[in-house]
Design a protein around this motif. Structure first.
Motif, short mmCIF file in Angstrom:
data_model
loop_
_atom_site.label_atom_id
_atom_site.label_comp_id
_atom_site.label_asym_id
_atom_site.label_seq_id
_atom_site.Cartn_x
_atom_site.Cartn_y
_atom_site.Cartn_z
N ILE A 1 -10.59 5.27 8.88
CA ILE A 1 -10.18 6.31 7.93
C ILE A 1 -8.73 6.31 7.51
CG2 ILE A 1 -9.77 8.84 8.12
CD1 ILE A 1 -11.70 9.36 10.22
N LEU B 1 -7.95 6.13 3.49
CA LEU B 1 -6.85 6.94 2.99
C LEU B 1 -6.05 6.40 2.14
CD1 LEU B 1 -5.71 9.97 4.84
CD2 LEU B 1 -4.13 8.57 3.98
N ILE C 1 -13.79 8.12 4.46
CA ILE C 1 -13.19 9.42 4.60
C ILE C 1 -14.02 10.70 4.77
CG2 ILE C 1 -11.78 11.18 3.45
CD1 ILE C 1 -10.06 8.93 2.13
N LEU D 1 0.97 -1.30 0.00
CA LEU D 1 0.13 -0.08 -0.14
C LEU D 1 1.15 1.25 -0.03
CD1 LEU D 1 -2.61 -0.96 2.67
CD2 LEU D 1 -3.19 -0.70 0.12
N ALA D 2 0.22 2.21 -0.26
CA ALA D 2 1.12 3.43 -0.35
C ALA D 2 1.64 4.11 1.01
CB ALA D 2 0.23 4.97 -0.96
N HIS E 1 -4.95 5.22 -6.72
CA HIS E 1 -4.69 6.28 -7.66
C HIS E 1 -3.16 6.05 -8.39
CE1 HIS E 1 -7.84 9.23 -8.33
NE2 HIS E 1 -8.45 8.80 -7.05
N LYS E 2 -2.42 5.97 -7.51
CA LYS E 2 -0.93 6.32 -7.62
C LYS E 2 0.04 5.04 -7.90
CE LYS E 2 -1.56 10.60 -7.87
NZ LYS E 2 -1.61 11.12 -8.87
N MET E 3 -0.44 3.72 -7.56
CA MET E 3 0.52 2.66 -7.61
C MET E 3 0.04 1.40 -8.38
SD MET E 3 2.18 3.37 -4.66
CE MET E 3 2.88 1.78 -3.87
N ILE F 1 -7.22 4.99 -1.02
CA ILE F 1 -7.43 5.90 -2.34
C ILE F 1 -6.03 6.51 -2.88
CG2 ILE F 1 -7.91 8.27 -2.56
CD1 ILE F 1 -10.68 7.59 -1.82
N ALA F 2 -5.15 6.49 -2.11
CA ALA F 2 -3.68 6.95 -2.58
C ALA F 2 -3.37 5.61 -3.42
CB ALA F 2 -2.95 7.45 -1.43
#
Ligand SMILES: [Cu+2]
Lengths: 214, 542
Positions: free
Chosen positions: B182, B186, B220, B119-120, B193-195, B189-190
């Motif tokens: 939460i 979070l 969130i 995970l991010a 989107h980004k990984m 989501i990151a």
């Protein structure tokens, strides 16, 4: 070894991806914060509509002078924080530290003034609870105004205290040369957080302090 | 090793495979678990803690059903009974259902499914587990010190002024569990989107990922509101600040608004991940590309958005304006649309597929039936007139158990059986698994269907005694509960058994599509993939 290599965590492909993911994470966190304060703002709106006179009376007993000074202090701290981020992007270690320290000092001044205000209210018997004293009309409703005053500014102050703790961490890390023009994510993201806390105050100040003056 | 994408994984590489360390063998001491930042190990930590809370919450259910066998309140007093249903609700909702699938399977699978190493924010992920455990311990302490009796909803002014039980401890437990939730959202989501691996476009993502994305949005946006509400209740209790106290001009109904603003969407935190699981399982065991991929993906987002606009349907009898209730009623009807889209698409996927009935599929099919009953009775309840008639009766209890147990937990069981070989590298005994799924399905219906009837006849919820004419339905329900409890114990036993004696699983025992099956070992290696996978095929290309 340059910071470029040490800063990249194992699970990211490159620093850009790491930076983008962190930034998005911070924005998501701030959205969460907005909803957190949003519950309080919603409650405030309800009661202000129900008890406009009591809110007016309660607001008149807040110290507008100290509130204004504090607003100015916080806006200045946002400026110094923005400067810290700017110099972090340029990779100037000494200026990063200078502006982070300035931000910390301004934050501490804000909290100090807030503490003075709290103690005035406490001695005037305006702390909501069984010891609440109000010589005048709408005592119970004024108490609700002060409940919102203390909870909202208290939550805000708590965010400032946490922010001050993170600032100390950032100053120490900057002293260890951890940030340069390639890697300054923590400074930048903390900047977002700090500005957010400022903006909350920008809303709190008129809602609480200036309500009785128009 | 071959770099061709989506080629069946060469399991026969034998020796070479043996040398690679799986995430399970990457370290054996307690420290390597408690300080791990590996998303897969954190998922295991969650799995163990959630199993504990599931059976703890189940224990209270047993006591409730025992008391309700007879009309008289003979096993416990009314006050004790209040604590039983409160602690059942608090434990099951905050410490099992809300974290359940995201914390265990989301943590384990989100990086694997999109081709990421982790995970991010791995450390925040670990922090979320500690926050959860801290909240769980507070909740557990509230139980040990004598329990809570407010109902899981903590309604004011009872919770804030009058209750003489451990409200603050239990509420703070929910508060910390909420922050853990939460942080999980979070992180997802990151990460989503980004990984994503190269080629993993948004519309090549498994529907499990879409479901978790929608869930994360709710986590969130909703959770912080209930967090601040809990703080206000605690302050009201400690200092009498007046915000929820009608004696001081405060408004207890405001609490209900704030509470349900989160707690209605919270139902979708429970059910959306389950729906994601069902989408994966249905398509795999039909060996057919899922029908209406985009519709299922967007219906998850639709449910997430609509979910925030319907909280007033819990307050038809709270003195809310009739016009407001009308609007909430219509908006609640609308939720049926994205929900039905999913059900129709799953059913259409079965059509002309080569369907096999392994344990995960049995749970998935069970889910569709039970969720449909739970969802349709939800439409009844959204209707103003019907709602007033059955408000606070067992009809409501039956309805939300069809969603939360029949929906969310069936999905959890489907996920557990589907990904167990991937998580542990072992196969469980299939025959026992199928038997257990039937026991659960039968026990579930026998427990909760009579509650629809007895509720419609007028039996109110949350009483330890009731008129004699309702006894037959309660006996049926209690009998069903004992079967259901047995149904949950069987998997507990064979899963533990399989860890030592189960057959070793191949990388892809179900011949499923998806990176976690085709590109990762069972159990996966520490960093999931030997090299970052490149995706050049469409999703569910069966
Ligand atoms: Cu609802």
């Amino acid at each position: 070894m340059s910071t470029k290599e040490t800063a990249l965590q194992h699970h990211f492909e490159n620093l850009d991806q790491q930076f983008e993911a962190s930034t998005l994470g911070m924005w998501a966190f701030l959205v969460q914060e907005i909803l957190f304060f949003g519950g309080l703002f919603a409650g405030y709106i309800v009661y202000r509509n129900w008890y406009p006179e009591a809110f007016h009376l309660g607001s008149e007993h807040l110290d507008v002078f100290l509130g204004t000074v504090n607003t100015a202090v916080l806006i200045c701290s946002s400026l110094t924080m923005a400067m810290a981020v700017h110099w972090a992007q340029k990779g100037d270690k000494n200026k990063i530290i200078t502006f982070l320290v300035l931000t910390f000092i301004l934050g501490a001044v804000f909290l100090g003034i807030k503490a003075v205000e709290y103690s005035h209210k406490f001695h005037a018997g305006l702390l909501p609870g069984d010891g609440f004293i109000w010589h005048g009309e709408h005592g119970d409703q004024v108490r609700i105004f002060y409940s919102f005053y203390f909870v909202m500014t208290g939550m805000h102050a708590l965010h400032m205290i946490i922010g001050a703790g993170i600032l100390i961490h950032l100053i120490v890390q900057a002293g260890k040369d951890r940030y340069d023009a390639n890697y300054f994510t923590p400074v930048e993201l903390f900047g977002l957080y700090w500005h957010f806390v400022d903006i909350i105050w920008i809303f709190l100040f008129p809602l609480l302090y200036l309500l009785g003056r128009h | 090793m071959s770099t061709a994408v989506f080629k069946p994984r060469p399991d026969q590489m034998g020796d070479n495979n043996e040398k690679k360390t799986s995430y399970l063998t990457a370290g054996f001491n307690i420290r390597s678990w408690l300080l791990t930042v590996d998303h897969k190990r954190i998922a295991i930590l969650y799995l163990l803690s959630l199993t504990f809370f599931f059976f703890l919450g189940g224990m209270f259910a047993v006591l409730i059903r025992l008391e309700l066998i007879t009309p008289a309140g003979d096993l416990m007093q009314a006050e004790t009974y209040n604590k039983m249903f409160t602690m059942h609700g608090v434990v099951m909702v905050f410490f099992f259902l809300i974290p359940s699938i995201p914390a265990v399977f989301g943590n384990f699978l989100v990086p694997l499914m999109i081709g990421a190493k982790d995970l991010a924010f791995p450390r925040i992920n670990l922090l979320s587990w500690y926050l959860f455990m801290f909240g769980g311990m507070l909740g557990f302490a509230a139980i040990i010190f004598g329990g809570v009796d407010t109902g899981w909803t903590f309604y004011t002014p009872y919770s804030s002024t009058y209750a003489n039980s451990n409200v603050i401890l239990a509420a703070l437990g929910a508060f910390f569990a909420g922050f853990s939730s939460i942080l999980t959202g979070l992180n997802f989501i990151a990460t989503i989107h980004k990984m994503r691996a190269p080629g993993m476009t948004w519309f090549r993502m498994p529907l499990f990922i879409w479901a978790h994305y929608a869930t994360s949005i709710i986590q969130i946006l909703g959770t912080p509101v209930v967090a601040i509400t809990i703080i206000l209740v605690a302050l009201e209790r400690l200092f009498h600040i007046g915000i929820f106290d009608p004696k001081l001009g405060g408004d207890p109904i405001l609490f209900q608004h704030l509470f349900w603003f989160y707690s209605h969407p919270a139902v979708y935190i429970m059910i959306l991940p389950s729906m994601g699981v069902i989408s994966e399982v249905i398509t795999c065991f039909s060996k057919k590309k899922i029908f209406g991929y985009e519709f299922i993906a967007f219906s998850s987002l639709g449910i997430a958005v609509l979910g925030f606009l319907v909280w007033g349907h819990h307050m038809y009898t709270s003195g809310q304006s009739i016009y407001v209730s009308l609007v909430f009623s219509v908006l609640t009807f609308l939720v049926a649309i994205p929900s039905a889209i999913k059900v129709f698409n799953w059913t259409a996927t079965l059509y002309k597929g080569s369907v096999s009935y392994d344990a995960p599929m049995l749970y998935a099919i069970g889910f569709i039936g039970l969720f449909t009953i739970g969802g349709l009775t939800g439409v009844f309840l959204a209707t103003l007139g019907v709602n007033v008639h059955v408000h606070d009766t067992y009809f409501i209890v039956a309805h939300f158990h069809y969603i939360m147990v029949g929906g969310a937990i069936m999905g959890y069981m489907a996920a557990l059986h589907f990904w167990w070989p991937k998580i542990t590298g072992r196969l469980y005994p299939e025959v026992w698994a199928r038997v257990a799924s039937f026991v659960i399905f039968f026990g579930f219906h026998l427990t909760f269907f009579p509650q629809f009837i007895v509720g419609y006849l007028g039996m109110p919820r949350r009483y330890h005694a009731y008129p004699e004419e309702f006894q037959i339905w309660n006996i049926l329900s209690s009998a069903g509960a004992s079967i259901l409890g047995l149904g949950y114990l069987i998997p507990l036993i064979y899963f533990i058994w399989s860890l030592k004696y189960g057959e070793r699983a191949s990388a892809n025992p179900w011949n499923a599509k998806g990176l976690e099956w085709e590109k990762a070992d069972s159990p996966p290696t520490q960093f999931n993939f030997d090299k970052t996978p490149i995706v050049d095929q469409e999703v569910y290309d069966y």
